[in-house]
Design a protein around this motif. Sequence first.
Motif, PDB file in Angstrom:
ATOM      1  N   UNK A 397      -6.920   7.357  -2.948  1.00  0.00           N
ATOM      2  CA  UNK A 397      -6.341   6.012  -3.070  1.00  0.00           C
ATOM      3  C   UNK A 397      -5.653   5.525  -1.805  1.00  0.00           C
ATOM      4  N   UNK A 398      -5.074   6.464  -1.031  1.00  0.00           N
ATOM      5  CA  UNK A 398      -4.204   6.088   0.071  1.00  0.00           C
ATOM      6  C   UNK A 398      -4.650   6.769   1.368  1.00  0.00           C
ATOM      7  N   UNK A 399      -3.919   6.477   2.460  1.00  0.00           N
ATOM      8  CA  UNK A 399      -4.139   7.194   3.722  1.00  0.00           C
ATOM      9  C   UNK A 399      -3.147   8.340   3.795  1.00  0.00           C
ATOM     10  N   UNK A 400      -3.643   9.528   4.120  1.00  0.00           N
ATOM     11  CA  UNK A 400      -2.786  10.700   4.288  1.00  0.00           C
ATOM     12  C   UNK A 400      -2.861  11.136   5.747  1.00  0.00           C
ATOM     13  N   UNK A 401      -1.720  11.198   6.421  1.00  0.00           N
ATOM     14  CA  UNK A 401      -1.660  11.518   7.846  1.00  0.00           C
ATOM     15  C   UNK A 401      -1.944  12.994   8.080  1.00  0.00           C
ATOM     16  N   UNK A 402      -2.161  13.386   9.338  1.00  0.00           N
ATOM     17  CA  UNK A 402      -2.392  14.807   9.651  1.00  0.00           C
ATOM     18  C   UNK A 402      -1.270  15.722   9.179  1.00  0.00           C
ATOM     19  N   UNK A 403      -0.025  15.214   9.153  1.00  0.00           N
ATOM     20  CA  UNK A 403       1.106  16.035   8.705  1.00  0.00           C
ATOM     21  C   UNK A 403       1.448  15.808   7.236  1.00  0.00           C
ATOM     22  N   UNK A 404       0.577  15.112   6.520  1.00  0.00           N
ATOM     23  CA  UNK A 404       0.755  14.997   5.076  1.00  0.00           C
ATOM     24  C   UNK A 404       1.611  13.848   4.596  1.00  0.00           C
ATOM     25  N   UNK A 405       1.904  12.864   5.458  1.00  0.00           N
ATOM     26  CA  UNK A 405       2.633  11.673   5.023  1.00  0.00           C
ATOM     27  C   UNK A 405       1.652  10.714   4.341  1.00  0.00           C
ATOM     28  N   UNK A 406       2.007  10.248   3.156  1.00  0.00           N
ATOM     29  CA  UNK A 406       1.134   9.357   2.395  1.00  0.00           C
ATOM     30  C   UNK A 406       1.524   7.907   2.684  1.00  0.00           C
ATOM     31  N   UNK A 407       0.615   7.163   3.294  1.00  0.00           N
ATOM     32  CA  UNK A 407       0.847   5.752   3.588  1.00  0.00           C
ATOM     33  C   UNK A 407       0.266   4.907   2.459  1.00  0.00           C
ATOM     34  N   UNK A 408       1.091   4.012   1.912  1.00  0.00           N
ATOM     35  CA  UNK A 408       0.673   3.126   0.820  1.00  0.00           C
ATOM     36  C   UNK A 408       0.917   1.687   1.250  1.00  0.00           C
ATOM     37  N   UNK A 409      -0.077   0.845   1.120  1.00  0.00           N
ATOM     38  CA  UNK A 409       0.042  -0.585   1.422  1.00  0.00           C
ATOM     39  C   UNK A 409      -0.342  -1.390   0.180  1.00  0.00           C
ATOM     40  N   UNK A 410       0.065  -2.657   0.113  1.00  0.00           N
ATOM     41  CA  UNK A 410      -0.318  -3.467  -1.051  1.00  0.00           C
ATOM     42  C   UNK A 410      -1.824  -3.511  -1.278  1.00  0.00           C
ATOM     43  N   UNK A 411      -2.578  -3.601  -0.191  1.00  0.00           N
ATOM     44  CA  UNK A 411      -4.025  -3.696  -0.328  1.00  0.00           C
ATOM     45  C   UNK A 411      -4.609  -2.454  -1.003  1.00  0.00           C
ATOM     46  N   UNK A 412      -4.057  -1.298  -0.713  1.00  0.00           N
ATOM     47  CA  UNK A 412      -4.527  -0.065  -1.353  1.00  0.00           C
ATOM     48  C   UNK A 412      -4.272  -0.079  -2.860  1.00  0.00           C
ATOM     49  N   UNK A 413      -3.252  -0.834  -3.270  1.00  0.00           N
ATOM     50  CA  UNK A 413      -2.910  -0.949  -4.690  1.00  0.00           C
ATOM     51  C   UNK A 413      -3.607  -2.139  -5.349  1.00  0.00           C
ATOM     52  N   UNK A 414      -4.456  -2.833  -4.601  1.00  0.00           N
ATOM     53  CA  UNK A 414      -5.121  -4.007  -5.142  1.00  0.00           C
ATOM     54  C   UNK A 414      -4.208  -5.207  -5.250  1.00  0.00           C
ATOM     55  N   UNK A 415      -3.166  -5.256  -4.406  1.00  0.00           N
ATOM     56  CA  UNK A 415      -2.166  -6.326  -4.462  1.00  0.00           C
ATOM     57  C   UNK A 415      -2.227  -7.166  -3.192  1.00  0.00           C
TER      58      UNK A 415
END
Length: 421
Positions: A397-415
């Motif tokens: 569903x989201x972007x996960x960085x090389x160090x495991x940080x999960x990036x969430x944006x409105x577009x990823x949530x369909x918003x």
Amino acid sequence: MQTTKRYVSRLTRQTLALVLAGGRGSRLHDLTKWRAKPAVPFGGKFRIIDFPLSNCINSGIGQVGVITQYKAHSLIRHIQRGWSFLRAEMDEFVELLPAQQRIETSWYSGTADAVLQNLDIIRSHNPEYVLILAGDHVYKMDYGTMLAAHVESEADITVGCIEVPLKEASAFGVMAVDDDLQITEFSEKPEHPRSMPGDPEKALVSMGIYVFSTRVLQEELLKDHKQDDSSSHDFGKDIIPSVIKRLRVTAFPFRDPVHNKVAYWRDVGTVDALWQANLELIGVSPDLNMYDSEWPIWTYQEQLPPAKFVFDDENRRGTAVDSMVAGGCIVSGAQVRHSLLFSQVVVHSYSDVQDSVIFPDVEIGRHCRIQKALIDRGCRIPEGTRVGFDVREDRKRFFVSPNGVVLITPEMLGQDYPHGL
């Protein structure tokens, strides 16, 4: 001491600062899909651009141009709202310089080209010196001391530099200097960077800060412009390497003036770096002191109520521990630990937020578990969402960085993205 202060003040009054704020910042992935990197939020209530601009004002440089290009709407809106307090009658300004095709029928093709296309504006202000700054780094620096070093060393160009670990140096311009701090070699983003003499684990790199005597700047920009396709029209790739053999180009090491150690400077150009730099601010004695009244960081100040923490039941208690929480936030029967909440974040009951950076205007529903996340402005996190516990599910569903940080944006949530991103 008083003489030095007056000397530096005179220099700053003769200086025009140009902040290069047109970069896309592609390494920040979806965070810069609809905004320029300098417009990315930082530190609970600021944007990255506020740091170089505040450095200018605090250094006594009241004439500043901000060169914009890539998706600049939110950046322009922020500067118009937050940086209109300077006094025009005192010849102080923060002036927006969008790409206007003033010289060429094309957009800015590099950092040097961006300055060249505003050469007529530079001439109209008639400065003695031009200070060129990157608009996407976080640090506090008195530019007056760098200007004084430029004059005292009789340099044509002075390059701000800092020590970084050798393994990180390939992302920067790497330099070698002699005993008088004159630059003898300069290589932009080398694959195999050269270490510093006496310290094989570190390299001396450019901060993207340059002081030019105005005459030299004009001459070198016009020379580079005539190179056509043989130049990428960039300061680090073309201008600096081409002049070190024929002009006096000196380095200015950026150090903490109190402790004489390498000063705080962060290139928050990746999701991991941005997340880490924000959470560093939570520490007891962080390297970047945001509470320094002698060197304030200026920004657009929203009129918001204080943060509020509500409910005190055994299993429904609104708390924030080891965290920073900005104005307008409501933590309603939820737990926030080691996190940074920007303005107007709402965390609903029975939710748990840990090790996370939450940008403004985010609403986190009930029964959510959020861990090691960076949540973009305006997201509405649905009830029961779990983030940071199953990397395979997060990547769906989201972007996960090389160090495991999960990036969430409105577009990823369909918003939809909020206005004023």
